[in-house]
Every structure is written in structure tokens, then in C-alpha cells.
Write a protein that holds these residues in place. Structure first.
Motif, PDB file in Angstrom:
ATOM      1  N   ARG A  41       1.666   1.406  -2.135  1.00 17.82           N
ATOM      2  CA  ARG A  41       2.364   2.916  -3.007  1.00 17.82           C
ATOM      3  C   ARG A  41       1.231   3.998  -2.513  1.00 17.82           C
ATOM      4  O   ARG A  41       1.839   5.236  -2.152  1.00 17.82           O
ATOM      5  CB  ARG A  41       2.103   3.383  -4.771  1.00 17.82           C
ATOM      6  N   GLU A  42       0.124   3.679  -2.079  1.00 21.28           N
ATOM      7  CA  GLU A  42      -0.765   4.560  -1.914  1.00 21.28           C
ATOM      8  C   GLU A  42      -1.102   4.987  -0.354  1.00 21.28           C
ATOM      9  O   GLU A  42      -1.661   5.646   0.133  1.00 21.28           O
ATOM     10  CB  GLU A  42      -2.370   4.060  -2.606  1.00 21.28           C
ATOM     11  N   ARG A  85       4.021   3.733   2.812  1.00 23.85           N
ATOM     12  CA  ARG A  85       4.516   4.754   1.234  1.00 23.85           C
ATOM     13  C   ARG A  85       5.800   5.051   1.501  1.00 23.85           C
ATOM     14  O   ARG A  85       6.862   5.626   1.620  1.00 23.85           O
ATOM     15  CB  ARG A  85       3.552   5.678   0.601  1.00 23.85           C
TER      16      ARG A  85
END
Lengths: 350, 337
Positions: free
Chosen positions: B289-290, B295
Motif C-alpha cells: 500500500r505504501e 500501490r
């Protein structure tokens, strides 16, 4: 570091050797009594007696634990410790470098490469003379590295100049480690684990038949280096001085390099890579006996043997349920001793 | 190779013509005990199994079994043989809930490998390991020396030290390992029932193909150079059963180290995250996600993550569980929207 090399003769070298020998015999006996399995001293004695043919009613597994696991481990620790310490001491004198250790000529990286190759490619080959497949791969790897180092370092005259040998050893060592690291990365988890385990050293695999080979090699090496102990003494004054003292410098050096490197290769097969012993024990011995090799080398052998016997006892009994790697514990035990000794020396000299 | 073969100096009459041997062996593993009928051979082993170039021979079902590694422990527990165990050691993560109670009743000899002395002290009659490292000097010791002490040993065929002995990973070979251990433990019925049950589950899921048309990344561990499920291992087997397409099916071996660049290029519909104690699924999700590049992956944007425990991904009794877990999470809306 020069303070280490020039240490003055110790107080009582002969006493040191005698006390060391007595301590070693006692330690060996304790080494067989101490272990994971809960066996009383009486049981251990009965197991040994059973092996010698007495009727003691001891069961096979107990006898096996005492006679085929603990006793050969103690013997392997003695041989490995003594051998590495002597080889390290000789190499330090030959190269005039206090940082030399038995693996100086690329042996450890060569062995590591051999082991990594055999595990990476899953070569489940059978062992030789009681040595397992990994040991054989380690031995062949270190021999290959040694041959390469000698080939690279030999001058056209056939001489083996120290600086070239050391540099060739570094070069071959770096190459071997790099390729081996690549193989470890590409190996599956379990093979990587086995390679790492091997690099930390162990005498857990010692069996009597492989020890016969190791014992003969260490004994012959010890005899050879003691035979040349006067020549080694004369090297302390530099090569030119050694020549003027009547030493066939090139010839003696070749014999000694070959002897200690072959001995180290066999020890690598026996116990994997055991750092620290070959580097530091000769320095500790020098504090006790002085720099004369006739006393220094036997003292190194005794101290190395003592250190490894006790290290191995710790390795197999410190944690209740598993083994610790030899190489880690040798350093944890030996470094403080070494630091205390050289601080005391250094302090005395101001 | 990994099926039973007759004991070498067998006094038994040969039951099958040699040419039919391979087929016959397969059939034998699947259905029958090969105990001597009425042969006058009191010393002959009742059961023999060829295993990694070794012959495992047992005269009677072992009653003092030690299992090293989670895979070995779980197969023995799955066969309901916990009463034959005197000790287990070395889990990768947690034992499957299905056998957690049985597991708790057996002593744990060590967090990792117990030493050889600690193993011998238990007086085992059979030592079972999942990885070759179980039989190194720092653990149980080499198998020949165990043989010499009258202790039988069995190593997962997928971990044979000699690559030539390692079978291709397929449901057949995964099940053969279960059947071989069942035979050695004297629990053939349980073994056959277990394999039957697993086959039925697989057939049902295969019929539905719940992941049909989905491209899947199987991420095992490592963030710099991700280790992924390749074309010849447990992950491929599991994905095949679900009808999914492994984006790295072309890579050889069980697992392979690849680059995020090739992951971005493949842009999978779904990411299977392996949950291991050394690299949890949570850490993996957070990383995906980061990471500024990752992402944007379709699966990350759509949160199409599915989690499986590490121990279900190595070839063994829990591969079917992984298939079921992924199937259930897909049904639960864990897949792409």
C-alpha cells in the motif's frame, strides 16, 4: 599489534605445558560426562566399560551416546583446536603478520564454495572415510582454492613471496565468497540454512573413522612444524637475516605453507569453519611461553585444544534442547580472555 | 522411486511381472499392504518403503515416533497417530486447528532441532523429517547411523538431498507421501481415507474453478527482490486447482526470486500473501500500500489480497487447506471487484 609479536618469554613455559596437559586430560574426561542426555557419571563409566568388553548391562543407545557421540566429539575438538592453533601460529610467523589465521590462503572461502555448490546442486554423493558429502565438498573446495593461490602467487623462480601469497589468498577468497553468497541466495531455505550452519563450525559430526584421518594429519603436521621450529624462530628476524643464519628460506617456507594448509583443509572437512582459534590462541600462547617455536607451538596446541573442548561442551549443554554453533561460542569465550591478556601486557609496557 | 519396493533380499514370491512394476507399485501404494503372506521369513521387515535412496524397513508399527519440522508433524497428526508420537520439534508457524488438540498432547522436544543426544534419549523407533537439515549432524544425524542403531527414518521425498530422488510436485506425489507414512505407521486405512477426502474436496473445487480467469501473484517473502511462487511447486499446484493463472508459472522451480518490475508488468488481478512468522501478511500488505510504484497495481488498488499460512504452501497435507482458504476468501469477496 607489534606488542603481541614481540612479547617477552613468559615466566615458566615448561610449567605452562605441564599444567595445560593435565587440564586437557581432565577436560576431556569431563567432556564425555557432560551432555544433553541425563547420564550419571557411573552410567558413563559403565558405557565405556561396556565398549571395552565388560558385561555391564548398559543398553545400546546409552553406549552409543557416550562412546560414539560424546567421546569422538571431545577428540575432534582436541584435534581441531590444537591443529588450528598450531597452523595459525606457524602462518603468523611465516608471513610476519599477526593477523594471519589458518584460512589465510583462501581455504575457508574455497571450502564454503565447495559446500554451497554441493548443496545448491543437490549432489547427494556418498562420503569418504567417515566424512560426509558436505565434508568432502569442503575439503575439495579448500584444496582447489589452495592450488589456485599457489599458482597465482608463485614467482617465475618458483619462490613464494609472502606478499603475493597473501594477496592471492585475499583475491581467491573474495571470489569464492562472492560466488558462494550468490548460491546461498539462490538456494531454497533449507539449503541456505545448512550452508550457514556449516560456516559456523561444529564437531557434532565427528565419528571415530573420520577422526583417524584427522588425527594422523594433525600429528604429522605438528611433527613437521616442530622439526622446523628453529627455522621459524629465525624468520622472526626477517627473510634476509634467516638466510644468513643458514636457513633455506624458500624451501622451508614451501614445506610449511603446504603442511599447515593441508592440515587446515582436513580440519575444515572435520569441523567446518571455526574462526578465532587459529588467530588468537597463538597470541595467548606467546604471552605464556615467549616467541620460541619449540615451546610456543606445543603450548598453542594445548590451549587451542582446551578452548575447543570447553567450547563444544558449552555448545551442547548451554541450552537444554538444542546445539549452539561452535564458531560463535569460541569468539564469545575467547575474546574476553584475549582482551584481558593484551590489556595487561600493554599496561605493563606503559 | 518413491513407492514401496520389495525388500532387497526378499524371500517372498514376486507378485508382479517386472515390466508391470511401475504401475503395480503405484497401485500398491494406493491400496495394499505388502506384508509377507505366509513366507517363512521371521526376520524380514513387515513394511518397507523406498525413500530418498534409502530403504525404510519396519517390523511392526512404530510406537516411539519423533517428527522434526511442521510438515512431518502434521501428516502424522492428520493420520490420527498422536499416540505413536513421543516428541515433535520445529514448527514454521502454527499447527492447523484441525490437529491443534492432538498436537498439544505430544511433548515438544525443542523450538528448533533437538540435538542428536536429545533425540536418542527418547529412544525413538522412527524419526520423520520434512527437510534435509533434520538429518544433519546438528540435528538427528545422518540416516545411515540411525539405521545402525535400529532407528528407522523417513524424509519428505520433496527434500531428498540428491536432486535425482526428488519427485515432481503433484497431487499424486503429495498424496503418496501421506500414503507412505500411513503405511509405515500401520495406519493405511486412515491414510487412504484422508487421501480420498482430499481428492473429493479438490474435485469439487476444481469443478467450480472459483478463480477461473484470474491472474495471481503468489508472494512468499522479501520486499527488495520478491520471492514468488513459480511454476513447479506448492503454489502452482494450489492455483491450478482453483483454476487461477499464476503470473510466474513460466519460472522453473518451486519458488523464484523476481523483481517488482516484472510484477508491475504482469499486473495481477489478485495477490496471495504468505503469512509467515518471519514475514507476516500484514507487513506485506502495508508495504504494497505504501510503495509508490506498487500501490498502483490493480490488485493493490482493489485490495484483492488473500492470505494463506506459510505451512499450507509447502508440499504436504495442508495444500488442500490452502485451496479451501483461497476459495472461501474469494467467496467472501476477497477477490478483485
Amino acid at each position: 599489534m607489534s606488542v603481541l609479536v614481540k612479547a617477552r618469554p613468559g615466566a615458566a613455559p615448561r610449567l605452562t605445558v605441564l599444567v595445560g596437559a593435565a587440564a586437557l586430560v581432565l577436560s576431556a574426561a569431563l567432556g564425555v560426562v557432560i551432555g544433553t542426555a541425563d547420564l550419571s557419571v557411573a552410567t558413563v563409566f559403565r558405557a565405556v566399560a561396556a565398549q571395552l568388553g565388560a558385561e555391564t548391562g548398559i543398553d545400546t543407545l546409552t553406549r552409543h551416546i557416550v562412546v560414539d557421540l560424546r567421546a569422538p566429539r571431545v577428540a575432534a575438538a582436541i584435534l581441531t583446536g590444537a591443529g588450528l592453533a598450531v597452523c595459525g601460529g606457524v602462518l603468523q610467523s611465516l608471513t610476519g603478520n599477526p593477523l594471519a589465521d589458518p584460512y589465510l590462503l583462501g581455504l575457508s572461502s574455497g571450502a564454503l564454495l565447495g559446500v554451497s555448490l554441493s548443496l545448491f546442486f543437490g549432489l547427494g554423493a556418498a562420503g569418504v572415510a567417515g566424512f560426509g558429502a558436505t565434508s568432502v565438498a569442503a575439503f575439495l573446495g579448500s584444496l582447489a582454492a589452495l592450488a589456485l593461490v599457489f599458482a597465482l602467487a608463485s614467482a617465475r623462480t618458483g619462490a613464494l613471496p609472502t606478499s603475493r601469497l597473501v594477496l592471492a589468498g585475499i583475491a581467491v577468497g573474495q571470489l569464492g565468497s562472492a560466488v558462494a553468497s550468490g548460491l546461498v541466495l539462490a538456494s531454497d531455505r533449507d539449503a541456505a540454512r545448512r550452508i550457514t550452519e556449516w560456516t559456523l563450525g561444529s564437531v557434532a559430526g565427528a565419528r571415530w573413522n573420520s577422526l583417524a584421518v584427522t588425527a594422523s594429519v594433525v600429528a604429522v603436521t605438528l611433527a613437521v612444524v616442530l622439526w622446523y621450529s628453529r627455522d621459524l624462530d629465525s624468520f622472526a628476524f626477517g627473510e634476509r637475516a634467516a638466510t644468513s643464519l643458514g636457513t633455506d628460506v624458500a624451501g622451508v617456507r614451501r614445506v610449511l605453507y603446504c603442511a599447515v594448509s593441508l592440515c587446515t583443509a582436513v580440519l575444515v572437512a572435520q569441523a567446518g569453519i571455526v574462526g578465532f582459534v587459529g588467530l588468537v590462541v597463538p597470541h595467548i600462547a606467546r604471552f605464556l611461553t615467549g616467541a620460541g617455536h619449540l615451546r610456543l607451538l606445543p603450548a598453542s596446541a594445548l590451549l587451542g585444544a582446551l578452548l575447543l573442548v570447553w567450547t563444544d561442551v558449552l555448545c551442547r549443554s548451554a541450552l537444554p534442547d538444542r546445539e549452539l554453533p561452535l564458531g560463535i561460542v569460541t569468539a564469545v569465550l575467547g575474546v574476553p580472555v584475549f582482551v584481558v591478556l593484551f590489556r595487561r601486557r600493554g599496561g605493563a609496557r606503559g | 522411486m518413491h513407492t514401496r519396493v520389495p525388500p532387497p533380499p526378499s524371500p517372498l514370491p514376486r507378485r508382479f511381472p517386472l515390466r508391470a512394476l511401475p504401475l503395480a507399485l503405484l497401485a500398491l501404494t494406493a491400496c495394499g499392504d505388502q506384508t509377507p503372506d505366509s513366507g517363512p521369513a521371521p526376520a524380514a521387515a513387515a513394511v518397507t518403503v523406498a525413500n530418498c535412496g534409502h530403504t525404510v524397513a519396519l517390523e511392526a508399527p512404530p510406537q516411539r515416533v519423533i517428527t522434526l519440522n511442521q510438515g512431518a508433524t502434521e501428516i502424522v497428526l492428520a493420520l490420527g497417530a498422536e499416540e505413536q508420537l513421543v516428541g515433535t520439534a520445529y514448527l514454521d508457524d502454527e499447527v492447523s486447528e484441525a490437529w491443534a488438540d492432538a498436537y498439544a498432547r505430544v511433548p515438544v522436544l525443542s523450538e528448533e532441532y533437538p540435538s542428536r543426544e536429545a533425540i536418542l534419549e527418547q529412544r525413538p523407533d522412527l524419526v520423520v523429517g520434512s527437510y534435509a537439515s533434520a538429518f544433519t549432524d546438528q540435528a538427528a544425524g545422518d540416516r545411515e547411523s540411525l539405521d545402525g542403531l535400529g532407528i528407522a527414518s523417513y524424509l519428505s521425498p520433496f527434500a531428498c538431498p540428491d536432486d535425482a530422488d526428488v519427485p515432481e510436485i503433484s497431487w499424486d506425489t503429495v498424496h503418496r507421501q501421506i500414503e507412505e507414512l500411513a503405511l509405515l505407521l500401520g495406519r493405511e486405512e486412515e491414510g487412504n481415507a484422508l487421501v480420498e477426502e482430499q481428492r473429493a474436496v479438490l474435485d469439487e473445487i476444481r469443478g467450480r474453478a472459483p478463480a477461473e480467469g484470474l491472474s495471481v501473484l503468489w508472494w512468499d517473502n522479501d520486499t527488495d527482490t520478491p520471492m514468488v511462487g513459480a511454476g513447479e511447486g506448492g503454489p502452482q499446484l494450489i492455483l491450478d486447482a482453483l483454476g487461477a493463472a499464476n503470473v510466474f508459472a513460466d519460472l522453473s522451480g518451486e519458488w523464484a526470486t523476481t523483481s517488482w518490475e516484472s510484477v508491475l508488468e504482469a499486473d495481477p488481478d489478485l495477490i496471495v500473501l504468505v503469512d509467515a512468522s518471519w514475514d507476516t501478511a500484514e507487513e506485506k500488505t502495508a508495504f504494497l500500500r505504501e510503495d509508490p510504484a506498487l500501490r498502483d497495481l490493480t490488485a493493490v488498488r482493489e485490495e484483492a489480497f488473500i492470505t494463506v499460512p506459510f505451512s499450507t504452501s509447502t508440499p504436504g497435507v495442508r495444500n488442500v487447506e490452502a485451496v479451501q482458504l483461497i476459495d472461501a476468501q474469494l467467496a467472501d469477496g476477497g477477490g478483485p471487484r
